[in-house]
Design an enzyme around this catalytic site. Structure first.
Site, short mmCIF file in Angstrom:
data_model
loop_
_atom_site.label_atom_id
_atom_site.label_comp_id
_atom_site.label_asym_id
_atom_site.label_seq_id
_atom_site.Cartn_x
_atom_site.Cartn_y
_atom_site.Cartn_z
N GLN A 16 -4.72 -5.52 6.65
CA GLN A 16 -6.26 -6.21 6.05
C GLN A 16 -5.89 -7.62 7.23
O GLN A 16 -7.16 -8.19 7.18
CB GLN A 16 -5.18 -6.85 5.00
CG GLN A 16 -5.35 -5.30 3.99
CD GLN A 16 -7.47 -5.01 3.93
OE1 GLN A 16 -7.72 -5.85 3.92
NE2 GLN A 16 -7.66 -3.78 4.12
N CYS A 55 -4.26 2.37 -4.12
CA CYS A 55 -3.80 3.50 -3.53
C CYS A 55 -2.57 1.89 -3.26
O CYS A 55 -1.26 1.87 -2.42
CB CYS A 55 -3.45 3.23 -1.84
SG CYS A 55 -4.70 4.41 -1.93
N HIS A 110 0.70 -1.67 0.16
CA HIS A 110 0.12 -0.33 -0.42
C HIS A 110 0.87 1.48 0.33
O HIS A 110 2.38 1.22 0.80
CB HIS A 110 -1.25 0.24 1.62
CG HIS A 110 -1.74 1.02 1.48
ND1 HIS A 110 -1.73 2.15 1.79
CD2 HIS A 110 -3.69 0.79 0.96
CE1 HIS A 110 -2.74 3.01 1.94
NE2 HIS A 110 -3.44 1.95 1.54
N LYS A 161 -10.33 -1.70 10.45
CA LYS A 161 -10.29 -3.13 9.67
C LYS A 161 -10.95 -3.78 10.60
O LYS A 161 -10.78 -5.11 10.22
CB LYS A 161 -8.99 -3.03 8.89
CG LYS A 161 -8.70 -1.92 8.06
CD LYS A 161 -8.94 -2.30 6.95
CE LYS A 161 -8.32 -0.77 6.22
NZ LYS A 161 -7.80 -1.19 5.03
N ASP A 178 3.23 -4.34 8.24
CA ASP A 178 2.03 -3.81 7.71
C ASP A 178 0.40 -4.72 8.13
O ASP A 178 0.53 -5.29 7.20
CB ASP A 178 1.71 -3.13 7.12
CG ASP A 178 0.24 -2.17 6.19
OD1 ASP A 178 -0.77 -2.75 7.54
OD2 ASP A 178 0.14 -1.79 5.06
#
Length: 408
Positions: free
Chosen positions: A205, A366, A125, A228, A202
């Site tokens: 998600q 993104c 991202h 999220k 990261d």
């Protein structure tokens, strides 16, 4: 078929799903962008503002003490959710982007120098690309990119070739927001550590789909966003190993992150407060605990099993549509499907589906460098959560067939 979950009951917990869009029952398939919020989270926000709205940590009156206790209860819950070693390793931020910028702006500025190398992947991202580019421009370090194959999977052999004694930092996504690919992060972490590099993952998600155990992973930093995870927007978490956080300088200056201030010198607060300057996003932090408790009550294993059934069903149904190509066919995926329709722009797909009450995301998500690698301008993306149903997937298929009829 998963029998452990009462999906109708779960759907009833999310009041937004009761509405209609353009005269059609809402089908919400944009969960990779943000999940909807259960009533317990909405009520937690309402109860905070109605019952004990006050600034935290410094007040001695009843409301301040109650707000402080609720705020810090969330930190304890996050510690458990990630299996961190201590609450001092849990830093509240404004989201994954803020967490990554914190690490780049503190650890990066102090410990990464000219000529050092940082590795990211093609799947990233923008929020895990731009901060490292900015650091490289400032410090003269070098950014290297792990390539992917046509299925949307990191090529581990190429990653190994990039690693060297010059590698000081590796920052990769756990799960691709655009394709749903699950990266082999334990292998990535171990190989980075073998050359002395630190690793940030990261988890924006991944955190809603996969069990996260930061100690088992031996990860140095892990970032996630509340929104999220059925929680509020504007609130996130940075996990960091205690010894690394202690060695890093503060990210922002102001109240709360100090021990003592004089005009000559300031001494900083202990962890985790050293990185939490100013009045925090108290209500959203408080409400986030209720979101995590909600997830834990359903069970991550149950959620993952059901979402995997949705993914398999949707993949089979979508691939049966003539002219539709699923983009990203990694062997390990979460419940995200990106697709293109021959001769039809993704934005047009999104507009016509919206007319039918179906919310999907369209564009580059993104991840412009990823789209360039795949040779496409963007995709339509349907992303599923535990409150979605097989009937909704059937509606999506019917909607796509209508798109084809109108535009082909």
């Amino acid at each position: 078929m998963t029998l452990k979950l009462d999906i109708n009951k779960i759907r009833h917990d999310f009041p937004i799903l009761e509405q209609s869009i353009n005269g059609k029952k809402l089908v919400y398939f944009d969960n990779a962008a943000t999940t909807q919020k259960p009533s317990v989270v909405i009520e937690a926000l309402k109860n905070y503002y109605e019952g004990y709205n006050a600034n935290i940590h410094r007040g001695i009156h009843h409301l301040a003490e109650k707000a402080t206790a609720a705020f810090e209860a969330t930190r304890k819950t996050v510690k458990s959710f990630l299996n961190a070693n201590s609450i001092e390793e849990i830093i509240f931020t404004y989201g994954t982007t803020d967490s990554i910028n914190l690490v780049a702006g503190t650890y990066g500025r102090k410990f990464i120098n000219a000529g050092d190398e940082i590795i990211i992947s093609t799947l990233e991202h923008h929020s895990n690309i731009v901060p490292w580019q900015m650091l490289c421009e400032e410090k003269g370090c070098i950014l290297k990119i792990i390539p992917i194959n046509d299925e949307g999977e990191i090529i581990l052999e190429e990653y190994e070739k990039l690693l060297s004694p010059k590698t000081k930092f590796v920052s990769v996504v756990h799960v691709s927001n655009a394709l749903g690919t699950i990266n082999p992060i334990k292998t990535i972490i171990d190989k980075a550590h073998a050359v002395g590099a630190k690793v940030l993952i990261d988890g924006a998600q991944a955190s809603s789909h996969l069990d996260i155990d930061v100690q088992a992973l031996d990860v140095d930093f892990y970032a996630l966003s509340a929104h999220k995870l059925f929680g509020p927007t504007g609130m996130g978490v940075l996990y960091g190993k205690k010894e690394l956080l202690e060695a890093m300088p503060p990210y922002r200056g102001g109240g709360e992150m100090i021990k003592e201030v004089t005009f000559e010198k300031t001494t900083y607060a202990d962890l985790p407060y050293k990185f939490e300057a100013g009045t925090p996003n108290i209500a959203d932090v408080v409400a986030f605990k209720f979101a995590l408790d909600y997830i834990q009550n359903i069970g991550k294993t149950n959620i993952a099993a059901y979402e995997n059934e949705l993914l398999a069903y949707a993949t089979e149904k979508l691939e049966s549509i003539e002219g539709l190509t699923v983009i990203g066919k990694a062997k390990e995926k979460v419940s995200v499907i990106s697709f293109v329709l021959e001769g039809i722009h993704p934005q047009d797909i999104g507009i016509i589906l919206d007319q039918q009450g179906i919310a999907v995301r369209t564009g580059h998500h993104c991840t412009q460098p990823l789209m360039q690698r795949l040779g496409i301008p963007g995709t339509a993306r349907a992303s599923f959560s535990v409150y979605n149903t097989f009937e909704e997937i059937d509606a999506l298929v019917a909607g796509i067939l209508k798109v084809k009829k109108l535009l082909s």
